[in-house]
Scaffold this active site. Structure first.
Site, PDB file in Angstrom:
ATOM      1  N   ARG A 105     -15.177  -8.798  10.090  1.00 48.39           N
ATOM      2  CA  ARG A 105     -14.001  -9.537   9.577  1.00 48.39           C
ATOM      3  C   ARG A 105     -14.469 -10.961   9.331  1.00 48.39           C
ATOM      4  O   ARG A 105     -14.921 -11.650  10.245  1.00 48.39           O
ATOM      5  CB  ARG A 105     -12.850  -9.502  10.585  1.00 48.39           C
ATOM      6  CG  ARG A 105     -11.767 -10.502  10.246  1.00 48.39           C
ATOM      7  CD  ARG A 105     -10.505 -10.332  11.032  1.00 48.39           C
ATOM      8  NE  ARG A 105      -9.757  -9.180  10.577  1.00 48.39           N
ATOM      9  CZ  ARG A 105      -8.459  -8.976  10.828  1.00 48.39           C
ATOM     10  NH1 ARG A 105      -7.784  -9.851  11.539  1.00 48.39           N
ATOM     11  NH2 ARG A 105      -7.849  -7.906  10.377  1.00 48.39           N
ATOM     12  N   HIS A 132      -8.621  -5.906   2.300  1.00 44.04           N
ATOM     13  CA  HIS A 132      -8.383  -5.388   3.654  1.00 44.04           C
ATOM     14  C   HIS A 132      -8.230  -3.857   3.558  1.00 44.04           C
ATOM     15  O   HIS A 132      -7.141  -3.314   3.748  1.00 44.04           O
ATOM     16  CB  HIS A 132      -7.117  -6.029   4.227  1.00 44.04           C
ATOM     17  CG  HIS A 132      -6.936  -5.872   5.701  1.00 44.04           C
ATOM     18  ND1 HIS A 132      -7.884  -5.282   6.523  1.00 44.04           N
ATOM     19  CD2 HIS A 132      -5.896  -6.208   6.515  1.00 44.04           C
ATOM     20  CE1 HIS A 132      -7.436  -5.285   7.771  1.00 44.04           C
ATOM     21  NE2 HIS A 132      -6.246  -5.828   7.789  1.00 44.04           N
ATOM     22  N   GLN A 135      -6.566  -1.506   6.333  1.00 43.67           N
ATOM     23  CA  GLN A 135      -5.104  -1.547   6.418  1.00 43.67           C
ATOM     24  C   GLN A 135      -4.477  -0.607   5.393  1.00 43.67           C
ATOM     25  O   GLN A 135      -3.466   0.036   5.659  1.00 43.67           O
ATOM     26  CB  GLN A 135      -4.610  -2.977   6.183  1.00 43.67           C
ATOM     27  CG  GLN A 135      -3.109  -3.131   6.333  1.00 43.67           C
ATOM     28  CD  GLN A 135      -2.628  -2.909   7.749  1.00 43.67           C
ATOM     29  OE1 GLN A 135      -3.146  -3.505   8.674  1.00 43.67           O
ATOM     30  NE2 GLN A 135      -1.646  -2.036   7.932  1.00 43.67           N
ATOM     31  N   ASP A 220       3.538  -9.314   3.080  1.00 36.85           N
ATOM     32  CA  ASP A 220       2.566  -9.864   4.030  1.00 36.85           C
ATOM     33  C   ASP A 220       2.864 -11.361   4.156  1.00 36.85           C
ATOM     34  O   ASP A 220       3.653 -11.909   3.370  1.00 36.85           O
ATOM     35  CB  ASP A 220       1.138  -9.624   3.484  1.00 36.85           C
ATOM     36  CG  ASP A 220       0.029 -10.057   4.441  1.00 36.85           C
ATOM     37  OD1 ASP A 220       0.311 -10.257   5.638  1.00 36.85           O
ATOM     38  OD2 ASP A 220      -1.119 -10.210   3.974  1.00 36.85           O
ATOM     39  N   CYS A 260       1.669  -5.364   7.120  1.00 41.28           N
ATOM     40  CA  CYS A 260       0.446  -5.095   7.887  1.00 41.28           C
ATOM     41  C   CYS A 260       0.470  -5.757   9.263  1.00 41.28           C
ATOM     42  O   CYS A 260      -0.276  -5.359  10.148  1.00 41.28           O
ATOM     43  CB  CYS A 260      -0.775  -5.530   7.099  1.00 41.28           C
ATOM     44  SG  CYS A 260      -0.852  -7.313   6.780  1.00 41.28           S
ATOM     45  N   ARG A 288      -3.665   2.364  12.191  1.00 41.98           N
ATOM     46  CA  ARG A 288      -4.966   1.713  12.085  1.00 41.98           C
ATOM     47  C   ARG A 288      -5.980   2.443  12.971  1.00 41.98           C
ATOM     48  O   ARG A 288      -7.131   2.645  12.588  1.00 41.98           O
ATOM     49  CB  ARG A 288      -4.871   0.240  12.510  1.00 41.98           C
ATOM     50  CG  ARG A 288      -4.013  -0.642  11.613  1.00 41.98           C
ATOM     51  CD  ARG A 288      -4.645  -0.851  10.255  1.00 41.98           C
ATOM     52  NE  ARG A 288      -5.977  -1.403  10.363  1.00 41.98           N
ATOM     53  CZ  ARG A 288      -6.265  -2.695  10.568  1.00 41.98           C
ATOM     54  NH1 ARG A 288      -5.294  -3.580  10.655  1.00 41.98           N
ATOM     55  NH2 ARG A 288      -7.526  -3.105  10.644  1.00 41.98           N
TER      56      ARG A 288
END
Ligand code: CP
Ligand code: NVA
Length: 304
Positions: A105, A132, A135, A220, A260, A288
């Site tokens: 990340r 991402h 996700q 988001d 998310c 996840r």
């Protein structure tokens, strides 16, 4: 190395592979619930490099790796030479010589690409400024579990044209749905991505119009990690871009909404929707774990 498979964006897997992966994630979730999950990767180590904060990504990869029989190693730039400027290329060569799979990340997407290019083991993108993909697997799994195939459906993105929005553009291509993006001017996803997928992705500035008849509405945070200084300016720019009951009333009957997480109640999503008894947001977060176990399994088997 050239023949090593990675998961840096959804485009690294074919649509067929992605659908197989979602089905495997659903199966692994059932196995986990039943206590019958196989510990098939005993002794395998996942190196996890986090240059940004995380709750879900860290917990899901670490728990998932243990459940698969392996081990996850948390690597922070604060305690490794990564934070003192050791080149990514050198770090990739060394770390990949000692572990079986790596998750990163970080900020620039070029960092995961560079790491992957010099890694002898699979690399998973755990979030960059641009994408991402993990996700998206959880989101797609959640949609399939609750509503069946997402192919041919209408998905509306409300908010910033950020890493999640850009991952939804890739998902529109790979999972075959129509994507409408409602973002204020100045916050669009990358133009080249919009151009490349213009047959199924459109910008609809007005969120209410964009939500009309949608099967899935997604949002988001307005300020992503690394944009903290812009929080106030973004709050002003995104007025009217909240996913709430009024907006969902424009969507198709039975439409789902996702986030998310972490979320800011009262900003990009109303508290009412976050706290609704029938929200799938918590399933989305849990998935996840299952989706990433399926990714780890797929990559470890592909590279074994
Ligand atoms: N959704 C997500 O990636 O959450 P974390 O930042 O907590 O990992
Ligand atoms: N767009 C958000 C997602 C967090 C999971 C960020 O990059 O901070």
């Amino acid at each position: 190395m050239a023949d090593t498979r990675h998961f840096l964006t959804l485009m690294d897997f074919s649509p067929t592979e992605l659908n197989t992966l979602i089905q495997r994630a659903i199966e692994m979730k059932q196995e986990h619930r039943a206590g019958t999950g196989e510990r098939r990767f005993t002794g395998h180590v996942l190196g996890m490099i986090f240059e940004k904060s995380s709750t879900r990504t860290r917990v899901s990869f670490e728990a998932g790796m243990t459940q698969l029989g392996g081990h996850a190693m948390f690597l922070s730039p604060d305690d490794t030479q990564l934070g003192r400027g050791e080149p990514i290329e050198d770090s990739a060569r060394v770390i990949s010589s000692m572990v079986d799979i790596v998750m990163i990340r970080t900020f620039g997407h070029d960092i995961v690409e560079t790491f992957a290019a010099h890694s002898s083991v699979p690399v998973i993108n755990g979030l960059t400024d641009d994408y991402h993909p993990c996700q998206l697997l959880a989101d797609m799994q959640t949609y399939v579990e609750h509503r069946g195939s997402i192919a041919g459906k209408v998905v509306t993105w409300v908010g910033d044209g950020n890493n999640m929005a850009q991952s939804y553009i890739n998902a529109a291509r790979q999972f075959d749905f129509e994507l409408r993006i409602a973002c204020p001017r100045g916050f669009d996803p990358a133009d080249e991505l919009l151009q490349a997928h213009s047959d199924r992705v459109s910008i609809v500035r007005d969120p209410m119009s964009a939500a009309e008849g949608a099967d899935l509405v997604v949002t988001d945070v307005w300020a992503s990690m690394g944009q903290e200084a812009e929080q106030k300016a973004r709050e002003a720019a995104f007025v009217g871009y909240q996913v709430n009951g009024e907006l969902m009333s424009r969507a198709a009957p039975g439409a789902l909404y996702m986030h998310c997480l972490p979320a800011h109640r009262g900003e990009e999503i109303s508290a009412e929707l976050m706290d609704a008894a029938d929200t799938v947001i918590w399933d989305e977060a849990e998935n996840r774990l299952h989706a990433q176990k399926a990714v780890v399994e797929t990559l470890l088997l592909a590279n074994s």
